[in-house]
Design an enzyme around this catalytic site. Structure first.
Site, PDB file in Angstrom:
ATOM      1  N   SER A  27      31.657 -11.029  55.748  1.00 13.12           N
ATOM      2  CA  SER A  27      30.279 -11.506  55.889  1.00 13.12           C
ATOM      3  C   SER A  27      29.387 -10.803  54.859  1.00 13.12           C
ATOM      4  O   SER A  27      29.684 -10.854  53.664  1.00 13.12           O
ATOM      5  CB  SER A  27      29.805 -11.298  57.331  1.00 13.12           C
ATOM      6  OG  SER A  27      28.645 -12.051  57.589  1.00 13.12           O
ATOM      7  N   ASP A  37      33.465 -21.002  60.288  1.00 12.60           N
ATOM      8  CA  ASP A  37      32.586 -19.848  60.051  1.00 12.60           C
ATOM      9  C   ASP A  37      31.133 -20.125  60.447  1.00 12.60           C
ATOM     10  O   ASP A  37      30.408 -19.225  60.858  1.00 12.60           O
ATOM     11  CB  ASP A  37      32.618 -19.480  58.563  1.00 12.60           C
ATOM     12  CG  ASP A  37      33.284 -18.134  58.300  1.00 12.60           C
ATOM     13  OD1 ASP A  37      33.139 -17.237  59.144  1.00 12.60           O
ATOM     14  OD2 ASP A  37      33.932 -17.991  57.257  1.00 12.60           O
ATOM     15  N   HIS A  82      32.999 -17.292  62.983  1.00 10.63           N
ATOM     16  CA  HIS A  82      32.634 -16.199  62.089  1.00 10.63           C
ATOM     17  C   HIS A  82      33.047 -14.863  62.708  1.00 10.63           C
ATOM     18  O   HIS A  82      32.824 -14.621  63.893  1.00 10.63           O
ATOM     19  CB  HIS A  82      31.115 -16.226  61.867  1.00 10.63           C
ATOM     20  CG  HIS A  82      30.646 -15.338  60.778  1.00 10.63           C
ATOM     21  ND1 HIS A  82      31.093 -15.451  59.477  1.00 10.63           N
ATOM     22  CD2 HIS A  82      29.744 -14.312  60.773  1.00 10.63           C
ATOM     23  CE1 HIS A  82      30.488 -14.546  58.735  1.00 10.63           C
ATOM     24  NE2 HIS A  82      29.671 -13.837  59.493  1.00 10.63           N
TER      25      HIS A  82
END
Length: 556
Positions: free
Chosen positions: A217, A342, A457
């Site tokens: 991320s 995600d 995610h």
């Protein structure tokens, strides 16, 4: 008497074995670093195998407010480094207070050991995610089980694992848009940590010429920033970006001064020429709380547009637009990839109905979202994006089709398409550097999610860090399969620059990503010869990079 004699003999053998084992586990003991001596602890991981652990080594001095980090002045005697240090100051979950400290530039090291003390090991440096607002070098903690515990990767892959911290939120990323308050302090912290590892890791048995940085991320984006910055020449050999690259729409703050002014108003500072000097004098906790993120998002105001405390093009760490800097990574081997859903985490905040099987998601929400994500290019762009993503619906789309379209739209825009663009650029500019692409698609373990859910995610983190092995009761055997595959690919790559070659066997050969083939590997518990694929979501990548990308931006 005979039995008694045998018991005494057995006891003697056990004592002798224990003494042998204690001698076999010589380990590193006290290590001399540039700042002074440190002493960690060790953890048994198997017969004649254990891991030396050092938690909380300072890699820089306590940072000055809005200043680049500087080297630590050092310490006398032996510094016991057996516990994680405080995380960098950040807003709490409710965003009404803070946790952590301004004095937070510390790192943790895991060194695998066998019958002899390790030398020349590959080094993997982890950079955590959290939207540049939250996170810690040890990660989330449940019952003393830390997410970013490096033991499984170190032991299974025979590599040294380092996790480091960096300043977040206002203290790490606020910028006036000029040299007075240039920003990017968090990126400089990461760079200082990487440089410390380069200078000191040999004393821990590492190879300073073979450092791989990896992150997820905002951490994956940071990894990309570190390899394209001219300030890391010669420090980094390889890199892995998981669900985040420098080209993501949230990776760069395009209007930093406006947000600095917003923060100044919240903490009672003037917004004229005295703004920066006032911010430097303001209480750190007040500054941190002022840099919160607006969670009141909707389909018309998606949360991705509210992540404002991020890196800036400062003319120093990032001297130009990220897509102009990939030549700096020409000799660095690079893996980049995303999770197949995600965007779900973000879509859940923007349109909560997507997770509720009892509630329909209105088609109008998809239109609003397409308009909002493309607002920089005007209403025609929103209509074009909506048409692109609904073309397979037919006249009567099912409720799950509508919900999946929302997730696909956010996944592609926030993560997948920028990652593909970064892979193209790396492959195009590479000289000796190799390029690899993946799609992680292990279905979510969250029982509250819809049946059509893929990998959300951050769901890859538990597998990369070996949680199915360290906490086996929480997982099925298939989860140990995918975790083993990822650790094997990641650590082979760290060792050789090729995820297929190293000390760990892999389920299938993962080919390089090239300008022509666009090959990627789909990673899940069933990864096999059929998992090698080409042209990931090519239609949508083409739409965003070519069709949408060629539209003129409207003036705001």
């Amino acid at each position: 008497m005979c039995v008694h004699h045998m018991m005494r003999r057995m006891l003697g053998i056990l004592v002798f074995a224990a003494l042998c084992l204690s001698k076999a586990y010589a380990g590193l003991g006290v290590v001399l670093t540039e700042g002074g001596m440190v002493e960690g602890s060790h953890q048994n991981t198997g017969l004649f195998r254990y891991v030396d652990v050092f938690k909380g080594i300072p890699f820089a001095a306590p940072p000055g407010r809005f200043q680049k980090p500087v080297r630590h002045p050092g310490w006398d005697g032996v510094l016991k480094v057996k516990d994680y240090n405080k995380r960098c100051m950040q807003v709490n979950l409710l965003q009404n207070g803070v946790v952590g400290s301004e004095d937070c530039l510390y790192l943790n090291i895991w060194v695998p050991q066998g019958r002899t003390v390790s030398t020349g090991l590959p080094v993997m440096v982890w950079i955590y995610g959290g939207g540049f607002l939250k996170g810690a070098s040890e990660g989330a903690n449940f019952l003393n089980n830390y997410l970013y515990d490096g033991e499984e990767i170190a032991d299974r892959g025979n590599v040294i694992v380092v996790t480091l911290s960096y300043r977040l939120g206002t203290l790490g990323f606020v910028s006036s848009g000029d040299s007075e308050l240039p920003g990017n302090y968090g990126l400089w912290d990461q760079q200082a940590g990487i440089a410390w590892v380069h200078r000191n890791i040999k004393a821990f048995g590492g190879d300073p010429s073979n450092i791989t940085i990896f992150g997820e991320s905002a951490g994956g984006t940071s990894v990309n920033f570190q390899i394209i910055s001219p300030h890391n020449k010669g420090l980094i050999r390889r890199a892995i970006s998981q669900s985040g690259v420098a080209l993501c729409p949230w990776a760069i703050n395009r209007n930093p001064r406006a947000y600095a002014v917003e923060i100044a108003k919240k903490v009672g500072c003037p917004t004229d020429a005295n703004m920066v000097s006032c911010l430097k004098r303001t209480d750190a906790e007040a500054l941190t709380v002022a840099g919160d993120v607006a969670l009141q998002s909707s389909a018309s105001n998606p949360i991705v547009h509210n992540l404002k405390l991020s890196p800036v093009i400062d003319g120093d760490f990032l001297p130009a637009e990220p897509d102009q800097l990939f030549h700096n990574a020409a000799e660095i081997d690079y893996i980049a990839g995303v999770n197949d859903m995600d965007g779900h985490l973000f879509a859940t905040v923007d349109i909560p109905s997507i997770n509720n099987i009892l509630v329909s998601t209105p088609i109008g929400d998809v239109k609003k979202l397409a308009d909002a994500l493309t607002r920089d290019k005007g209403t025609a762009a929103g209509a074009a994006a909506y048409a692109e993503y609904t073309s397979a619906w037919g006249n009567n789309p099912s409720n799950s089709d509508i919900k999946k379209t929302v997730v696909a739209l956010e996944t592609d825009y926030i993560f997948l398409v920028p990652t593909q663009a970064a892979l193209y650029l790396h492959a195009e500019k590479a000289t000796t550097g190799r390029t690899y692409s993946y799609l992680f698609s292990e279905p979510s373990r969250n029982p509250l999610f819809p049946s059509w859910m893929g990998a959300d995610h951050a769901e890859d983190l538990q597998f990369v860090f070996g949680k199915p092995f360290s906490t086996p009761l929480g997982y099925w055997p298939r989860h140990r399969d995918i975790s083993g595959y990822m650790i094997a690919y990641w650590t082979n790559f760290a060792r050789t620059g090729d995820p297929n070659k190293g000390e760990s066997s892999v389920p299938v050969t993962w080919p390089e990503f090239t300008d022509t083939g666009h090959t990627f590997l789909e990673l899940n518990h069933n990864t096999n010869a059929n998992s090698v694929k080409q042209r990931l979501r090519m239609r949508y990548v083409y739409y965003w990079t070519s069709v949408y990308g060629s539209l003129p931006s409207i003036k705001s």
